[in-house]
Design an enzyme around this catalytic site. Sequence first.
Site: not given
Ligand code: COA
Length: 444
Positions: A82, A119, A243
């Site tokens: 991609e 993916c 994945h």
């Molecule tokens: N200690 C422990 N866990 C923590 C933490 C800390 N200090 N701070 C955050 N976390 C956890 C959050 O609770 C969350 O877990 P949960 O989903 O079980 O609640 C996780 O860490 C990620 O934190 P979050 O604040 O949600 O991260 P983010 O707002 O940066 O977003 C994604 C995370 C994955 C949405 C972002 O990286 C993204 O958009 N990625 C690309 C898209 C993707 O990969 N999608 C997946 C499907 S293909």
Amino acid sequence: MEVGIDGIEIWTGKLELDLPGTFASAKGEDPGKYTEGLGLYTSSLPDAYEDIVTMAANAAHRLLRRKNVQPADIGRIDVATESAFDNSKPVSTYVAGCLDQVFDGEFRHANKGERKFACVSGTQALDDAHNWIRARRNRARAALIIATDTALYARDDPGEATQGGGAVAMLVDEDPDLVSFGTPQGIGSVDETDFLKPNQQFPSVDGKRSMQVYLARMREALQDFARNGGNTHPENFTLVPFHTPFPGMVRKAAALGFRHCVRDTEVEEQLADEIGRQPRPEAFDQQETYFEAIKSYTEELRHTSTYQEWYERTVEPTLCISREVGNWYTGSVHVARAAGLQEALVANRNLAGTSLLVASYGSGAQAEIHAETVQPGWREEIRQLNIDEQLDSRYELSFEEYEAIHDVHNHDESTDMEPFTTPHGEFVFDGWGRMGEREYSYVE
Ligand code: COA
């Protein structure tokens, strides 16, 4: 006739970004978000002379040499990506052009293409190769399937935390050494707007929604797989590679998948004394109350020793490379398969003849589930992987160096910089040709 993966090679980008250390501290974030939340420690990123073509060609070169395969033995080259940089000329032609430089003979009669569906397209390309061989149109030749991506996000996008870059090359053939493909297949596919790149390099992402869509499509694919004759009992599988955009996503998907698969089985009965039976929708007047009940059941299920033992045995081993490399998009589920098998080799597990349940997903969105049978030659094949050495020899970036290399790979920036590493025995990006094509050479 068995058809499946005869050989596999993994090629990582040469640079490494420490996520809980370098990245989190520059962003003012708690390292726990990476180590505990996302389950990521480092990401692999390409050096200045690397891109999707070099990583794909390097993985393929190593694979073909190791398996002693000549160009005339290859009837098909499909690249799943991609991160393509051309809407017409497929990446597979560039890869074949690279391989032509180092092999006697040519890939002139190999059918080349490019597969696109976020993916999941690496798995789709394997499926195409499987069908091509089953239709006996391969004339005793094998298919070279490569999943290659630079999973970069715009700076300060939440997805930046999950970046990665690397390639997985796979040889699909009759009488395979690694795994054979099963026939039943489950698909869950709906038009979704969770992650897309409408003629732009970096994705537009609704991250939280993409996680929900991943889980929903995966459930549908599992139901479809069971309807089509697939066995979904969790004890039927020695490994379940998912994945893996980041390991935290797989933690969520595995619990939902396990719950779904044990419903109406003896496992649900055995767990009933401990956590009750699973809530059924017909017992609830309102959908919302049902969702709450199923959510808290799943949470309790995750804490049972039955689930934890299953997860530790079948899923956790598949995450050990992913947590060191980040998301490789099309390659990610194939990295998970290889990681699980590599861990099984180290643990001296005897997997020959056992089944893997492979769960792929692509945004936009589609999940695919199929089973594979591990072949007697799996140990020899997996023993040849040198991914641990590659990971150990990556150059560790400071945050300023990370910012610079992100710009080098940003198509909108014209940053040029000295690479951090020195190429050796590999293909490198060599500049631009007169029609805007990318050029590559082999460095001894
Ligand atoms: N200690 C422990 N866990 C923590 C933490 C800390 N200090 N701070 C955050 N976390 C956890 C959050 O609770 C969350 O877990 P949960 O989903 O079980 O609640 C996780 O860490 C990620 O934190 P979050 O604040 O949600 O991260 P983010 O707002 O940066 O977003 C994604 C995370 C994955 C949405 C972002 O990286 C993204 O958009 N990625 C690309 C898209 C993707 O990969 N999608 C997946 C499907 S293909």
